[in-house]
Design a protein around this motif. Structure first.
Motif, mmCIF file in Angstrom:
data_model
loop_
_atom_site.group_PDB
_atom_site.id
_atom_site.type_symbol
_atom_site.label_atom_id
_atom_site.label_comp_id
_atom_site.label_asym_id
_atom_site.label_seq_id
_atom_site.Cartn_x
_atom_site.Cartn_y
_atom_site.Cartn_z
ATOM 1 N N ASP A 40 14.187 -0.512 5.281
ATOM 2 C CA ASP A 40 12.889 -1.184 5.199
ATOM 3 C C ASP A 40 13.120 -2.634 5.620
ATOM 4 O OD1 ASP A 40 14.133 -2.389 3.024
ATOM 5 O OD2 ASP A 40 12.913 -1.371 1.519
ATOM 6 N N HIS A 67 10.241 5.359 3.829
ATOM 7 C CA HIS A 67 9.762 4.046 3.400
ATOM 8 C C HIS A 67 8.534 3.597 4.190
ATOM 9 C CE1 HIS A 67 13.229 3.171 0.749
ATOM 10 N NE2 HIS A 67 13.836 4.017 1.562
ATOM 11 N N ALA A 69 5.392 4.553 4.065
ATOM 12 C CA ALA A 69 4.137 4.379 3.328
ATOM 13 C C ALA A 69 4.115 3.075 2.535
ATOM 14 C CB ALA A 69 3.907 5.565 2.390
ATOM 15 N N GLU A 70 5.308 2.613 2.124
ATOM 16 C CA GLU A 70 5.339 1.394 1.300
ATOM 17 C C GLU A 70 5.472 0.123 2.141
ATOM 18 O OE1 GLU A 70 10.080 1.566 0.078
ATOM 19 O OE2 GLU A 70 8.649 3.056 -0.626
ATOM 20 N N ALA A 72 4.527 -3.030 4.087
ATOM 21 C CA ALA A 72 3.344 -3.882 4.051
ATOM 22 C C ALA A 72 2.896 -4.170 5.480
ATOM 23 C CB ALA A 72 3.673 -5.185 3.331
ATOM 24 N N ASP A 75 5.217 -5.877 8.227
ATOM 25 C CA ASP A 75 6.655 -5.608 8.064
ATOM 26 C C ASP A 75 7.278 -5.143 9.377
ATOM 27 O OD1 ASP A 75 6.472 -6.251 5.422
ATOM 28 O OD2 ASP A 75 7.171 -4.313 4.646
ATOM 29 N N ARG A 102 7.734 11.608 1.367
ATOM 30 C CA ARG A 102 7.286 10.397 0.673
ATOM 31 C C ARG A 102 6.244 9.622 1.461
ATOM 32 N NH1 ARG A 102 13.203 8.836 -1.308
ATOM 33 N NH2 ARG A 102 13.246 10.126 -3.165
ATOM 34 N N ALA A 103 6.042 10.011 2.723
ATOM 35 C CA ALA A 103 5.026 9.344 3.533
ATOM 36 C C ALA A 103 4.286 10.420 4.315
ATOM 37 C CB ALA A 103 5.676 8.353 4.493
#
Ligand code: NI
Length: 261
Positions: A40, A67, A69-70, A72, A75, A102-103
């Motif tokens: 990330d 990572h 989906a998380e 920002a 980023d 997870r995404a």
């Protein structure tokens, strides 16, 4: 013998207490260089800081599919900036993952395409993560390369079958093997390794995860890449010295690494 560990997560908290000692053990085991990779923005920044601090390290920057989906807003644009840093030798890890889920898959595909475009734009190879999504990854790469031209890169910690390995080699990619290759049950991974030409093979630890036999169960670290290399030599039927020389030459060529750390 000289090895290159093409994939390690040295920013991981499990290295916070002893990274200099772990790197000294790697040097003693013949590991000339280690690529430390982000998943990330924060860990990509950490990878660049480590590569600035230690001459034997190089950095890889990206947002891993788990990572996506998380991440920002903004980023990825900062990863784009980081990718141009002289200590950064590749873009990733990126790819597709149906194991953890997870995404959303559409978001993973979008990030994958963005990383391929970034690799193309900055003339650096791409590091591909693929977990239970082999057909999707091959299809995405094929479509992307057909539309925009090929990108050099590596399928990291390969866990697919021989047919997928052959398809990836056909796309011009390298295939990297990690500790799983040494596990008793991983017969299909060894079959895949046999299907990869010697000039496309790479080795990695994916530290701190999944240490190779005989270190299985311990925290993995770059020094252990020699165990995976020795196992890979046996699988493909060359001497350990020839396997080390080939994989090290392949890594230097793919990632544009200088001959000495
Ligand atoms: Ni990784």
């Amino acid at each position: 013998m000289t090895w290159i560990d093409t994939h390690a997560h040295l920013d991981d908290p499990r290295f916070a207490a002893d990274l200099p000692a772990a790197l000294a053990r790697a040097a003693a085991a013949g590991v000339a260089r280690v690529l430390t990779i982000g998943v990330d923005l924060a860990t990509s920044r950490a990878a660049v800081r480590l590569a600035e601090a230690y001459p034997q390290l190089a950095a890889v920057v990206g947002i891993q599919p788990n990572h996506a989906a998380e991440a920002a807003p903004g980023d990825f644009e900062q990863v784009v900036e980081l990718a141009r840093h002289p200590r950064v030798v590749a873009v990733g890890e990126t790819g597709l993952d149906r194991h953890w889920d997870r995404a959303p898959f559409a978001l993973q595909l979008d990030f994958f395409a963005k990383h391929l475009a970034l690799a193309r734009a900055c003339g650096k190879p791409v590091v591909v993560h693929c977990r239970e999504a082999e057909a999707d990854v091959v299809e995405a790469l094929r479509a992307d390369f057909a539309a925009h031209g090929p990108v050099a890169g590596v399928m990291h910690s390969f866990s697919g079958d021989a047919a997928t390995a052959v398809a990836c080699v056909g796309l011009g990619l390298h295939v990297s093997f990690a500790g799983m290759l040494t596990y008793k049950t991983a017969e299909s991974v060894r079959a895949a390794a046999k299907a990869v030409p010697l000039d496309r093979l790479l080795v990695e630890t994916d530290s701190p995860y999944l240490a190779p036999v005989p270190m299985r169960g311990k925290r993995n670290e770059p020094a252990f890449v020699a165990h995976t290399g020795a196992a890979l030599a046996g699988v493909v039927g060359v001497s350990v010295a020839d396997l080390a020389a080939a994989t090290t030459a392949n890594a230097r060529r793919l990632f544009g690494l200088p001959p000495d750390a």
